[in-house]
Design a protein around this motif. Structure first.
Motif, PDB file in Angstrom:
ATOM      1  N   VAL A  24     -14.142 -42.701  20.778  1.00  0.00           N
ATOM      2  CA  VAL A  24     -15.423 -42.681  20.208  1.00  0.00           C
ATOM      3  C   VAL A  24     -16.349 -41.149  20.268  1.00  0.00           C
ATOM      4  O   VAL A  24     -16.477 -41.052  21.219  1.00  0.00           O
ATOM      5  N   ARG A  25     -16.256 -40.838  19.186  1.00  0.00           N
ATOM      6  CA  ARG A  25     -16.789 -39.534  19.099  1.00  0.00           C
ATOM      7  C   ARG A  25     -18.240 -39.380  19.171  1.00  0.00           C
ATOM      8  O   ARG A  25     -19.004 -40.252  18.495  1.00  0.00           O
ATOM      9  N   GLN A  26     -19.039 -38.800  20.139  1.00  0.00           N
ATOM     10  CA  GLN A  26     -20.317 -38.894  20.362  1.00  0.00           C
ATOM     11  C   GLN A  26     -21.226 -38.115  19.344  1.00  0.00           C
ATOM     12  O   GLN A  26     -20.598 -37.126  18.842  1.00  0.00           O
ATOM     13  N   ALA A  27     -22.234 -38.627  19.158  1.00  0.00           N
ATOM     14  CA  ALA A  27     -23.312 -38.150  17.853  1.00  0.00           C
ATOM     15  C   ALA A  27     -23.610 -36.509  18.678  1.00  0.00           C
ATOM     16  O   ALA A  27     -23.797 -36.329  19.684  1.00  0.00           O
ATOM     17  N   SER A  28     -23.881 -35.676  17.620  1.00  0.00           N
ATOM     18  CA  SER A  28     -24.282 -34.468  18.050  1.00  0.00           C
ATOM     19  C   SER A  28     -25.841 -34.411  18.486  1.00  0.00           C
ATOM     20  O   SER A  28     -26.626 -35.243  18.030  1.00  0.00           O
ATOM     21  N   ALA A  29     -25.791 -33.487  19.559  1.00  0.00           N
ATOM     22  CA  ALA A  29     -27.174 -33.592  20.255  1.00  0.00           C
ATOM     23  C   ALA A  29     -28.255 -32.668  19.423  1.00  0.00           C
ATOM     24  O   ALA A  29     -29.525 -32.814  19.643  1.00  0.00           O
ATOM     25  N   PHE A  30     -27.863 -31.544  18.779  1.00  0.00           N
ATOM     26  CA  PHE A  30     -28.682 -30.808  18.176  1.00  0.00           C
ATOM     27  C   PHE A  30     -28.849 -30.794  16.678  1.00  0.00           C
ATOM     28  O   PHE A  30     -27.869 -30.454  15.927  1.00  0.00           O
ATOM     29  N   ARG A  31     -30.037 -31.425  16.147  1.00  0.00           N
ATOM     30  CA  ARG A  31     -30.051 -31.922  14.765  1.00  0.00           C
ATOM     31  C   ARG A  31     -31.241 -31.007  13.976  1.00  0.00           C
ATOM     32  O   ARG A  31     -31.845 -31.702  13.072  1.00  0.00           O
ATOM     33  N   ASN A  32     -31.571 -29.660  14.219  1.00  0.00           N
ATOM     34  CA  ASN A  32     -32.557 -29.068  13.391  1.00  0.00           C
ATOM     35  C   ASN A  32     -31.877 -28.599  12.230  1.00  0.00           C
ATOM     36  O   ASN A  32     -30.846 -28.278  12.125  1.00  0.00           O
ATOM     37  N   TRP A  33     -32.755 -28.051  11.237  1.00  0.00           N
ATOM     38  CA  TRP A  33     -32.316 -27.489   9.982  1.00  0.00           C
ATOM     39  C   TRP A  33     -33.100 -26.168   9.672  1.00  0.00           C
ATOM     40  O   TRP A  33     -34.326 -26.260   9.747  1.00  0.00           O
ATOM     41  N   ILE A  34     -32.241 -25.362   9.240  1.00  0.00           N
ATOM     42  CA  ILE A  34     -32.729 -24.285   8.688  1.00  0.00           C
ATOM     43  C   ILE A  34     -33.252 -24.494   7.360  1.00  0.00           C
ATOM     44  O   ILE A  34     -32.605 -25.220   6.426  1.00  0.00           O
ATOM     45  N   PHE A  48     -37.285 -23.048  11.627  1.00  0.00           N
ATOM     46  CA  PHE A  48     -35.896 -22.356  11.346  1.00  0.00           C
ATOM     47  C   PHE A  48     -36.071 -21.974  10.166  1.00  0.00           C
ATOM     48  O   PHE A  48     -35.411 -22.620   9.131  1.00  0.00           O
ATOM     49  N   LYS A  49     -36.763 -20.790   9.868  1.00  0.00           N
ATOM     50  CA  LYS A  49     -36.803 -20.294   8.538  1.00  0.00           C
ATOM     51  C   LYS A  49     -35.811 -19.493   8.038  1.00  0.00           C
ATOM     52  O   LYS A  49     -35.051 -18.744   9.021  1.00  0.00           O
ATOM     53  N   ALA A  50     -35.095 -19.743   6.643  1.00  0.00           N
ATOM     54  CA  ALA A  50     -33.953 -18.896   6.446  1.00  0.00           C
ATOM     55  C   ALA A  50     -34.225 -17.499   6.398  1.00  0.00           C
ATOM     56  O   ALA A  50     -35.058 -17.133   5.801  1.00  0.00           O
ATOM     57  N   GLU A  51     -33.584 -16.815   7.038  1.00  0.00           N
ATOM     58  CA  GLU A  51     -33.783 -15.143   7.162  1.00  0.00           C
ATOM     59  C   GLU A  51     -32.441 -14.542   7.241  1.00  0.00           C
ATOM     60  O   GLU A  51     -31.655 -14.959   8.256  1.00  0.00           O
ATOM     61  N   ALA A 157     -30.099 -23.556   1.563  1.00  0.00           N
ATOM     62  CA  ALA A 157     -31.265 -22.867   2.452  1.00  0.00           C
ATOM     63  C   ALA A 157     -31.470 -21.374   2.107  1.00  0.00           C
ATOM     64  O   ALA A 157     -32.512 -20.815   2.262  1.00  0.00           O
ATOM     65  N   PHE A 158     -30.373 -20.683   1.848  1.00  0.00           N
ATOM     66  CA  PHE A 158     -30.339 -19.294   1.436  1.00  0.00           C
ATOM     67  C   PHE A 158     -30.201 -18.832   0.044  1.00  0.00           C
ATOM     68  O   PHE A 158     -30.071 -17.766  -0.131  1.00  0.00           O
TER      69      PHE A 158
END
Ligand SMILES: N[C@@H](CCC(=O)N[C@@H](CS)C(=O)NCC(=O)O)C(=O)O
Length: 330
Positions: A24-34, A48-51, A157-158
């Motif tokens: 059973v694959r665990q859900a990913s822990a870090f889910r922020n977005w650029i 997390f601004k696109a730069e 985003a870019f």
């Protein structure tokens, strides 16, 4: 192979006892977005601004999930915007290890192991340590370790910075793309792992049966459609491509998904060649790295670590699928 428990690295294989032999694959822990503005995305925190030059990707060339992000980086012309560090093909007792050449790379902060980046963010973290990892050099923190979301960020985003507006997740096709993704993830992308990492006959057979039922369905669909949602390539194609391109060389033998090879499916195999031959994609596929990783890193499956020689896979053979483009758009 292991994980971080309260900031401490523990060397252990996946625990399948709790799930009747099923992986059973665990859900990913870090889910922020650029995002374009730096405002929060669909999940996680903002900031997390696109730069250009601000973000960095840590990948294994072996990993199908990381491979998706490398493909989107190329397709979206992000090579000068987002740097990459490739980890060593072998994943042993310390998990993913930085290659010797990466020691001089400022993005490894003098670390030997990828898990040190995770615990840099939170010294008391409990988490699996996976690739791909998208890092913010400015805040020295993890943006995301979820490939399906990283490719969505790269898709849009870019655009205002690169001028590349090719859209692999167009509004009008989203429902169809999502439906393919939802069917393909459990049966194929994760399905090969569910077969390979199963520790009971029943769990293996269930994954195997679902996998080949889905491949049969795809084979049929691709007889009349050049790509999954018709005439143009979408995110759904790239998500399945990274699994299919590894299939005959690795999964067929190592994960025992051996009802038949992708090469035995005329449409699926031509489809893989079509995608492989898209500009920039071939350079993201490193079959030696892929084979070395799987056969030498999974001691529970292949204790001798012997890497089978097998056949060369020539994905540059003609695919003859261009005519279907016309038919699929009719
Ligand atoms: N859901 C994640 C899965 C990533 C993942 O599982 N990567 C594998 C390599 S193919 C990994 O790093 N595994 C190490 C572990 O599970 O400890 C994604 O799609 O990004």
């Amino acid at each position: 192979m292991g994980l971080l428990v309260q900031g401490q690295w523990q060397d252990q294989w996946y625990d399948t006892e709790v799930s009747k032999g099923e992986f059973v694959r665990q859900a990913s822990a870090f889910r922020n977005w650029i995002t374009v503005s730096g405002d929060a995305g669909p999940t996680g925190e903002g900031g997390f601004k696109a730069e250009k030059g601000r973000y960095h990707l840590y990948v294994s060339l072996a990993c199908p999930w990381a491979h998706r992000t490398l493909i989107f980086r190329v397709l979206k012309g992000l090579e000068d915007y987002i740097g990459v560090t490739v980890v060593d093909p072998l994943m042993g007792e310390h998990g993913w290890v930085f290659q010797q050449e990466a020691a001089a790379d400022e993005n490894t902060y003098g670390y030997q192991y990828l898990h040190q980046l995770y615990s840099r963010v939170d010294p008391a973290i409990t988490s699996r340590v996976t690739v791909p990892l998208l890092w913010d050099k400015q805040q020295q923190t993890i943006v995301s370790n979820e490939s399906s979301e990283i490719i969505r960020m790269f898709n849009s985003a870019f655009n205002h910075l690169t001028g590349n507006t090719v859209d692999y997740y167009p509004e009008a096709q989203r429902a169809e793309i999502d439906a393919w993704n939802d069917a393909i993830y459990p049966a194929v992308n994760n399905g090969v792992y569910r077969a390979g990492f199963a520790t009971t006959q029943q769990a293996y057979e269930q994954a195997y049966t679902q996998l080949f039922a889905m491949l049969d369905k795809l084979e049929q669909h691709l007889a009349t459609h050049r790509y999954l949602v018709g005439a143009v390539i979408s995110e759904a194609d790239w998500r399945i491509f990274t699994t299919l391109v590894r299939f005959d060389a690795v999964y067929f033998g190592h994960f025992k998904t051996n009802q038949q090879r992708i090469a035995d499916y005329p449409n699926l195999s031509a489809y893989v060649r079509d995608l492989y031959q898209q500009p920039g994609v071939a350079a993201t596929v490193d079959m030696q790295h892929i084979k070395q990783h799987y056969y030498r890193s999974h001691g529970t499956i292949n204790p001798t670590g012997i890497v089978p020689l097998g056949q060369e896979h020539d994905f540059m053979q003609p695919h003859d699928r261009a005519l279907l483009s016309k038919r699929s758009s009719e």
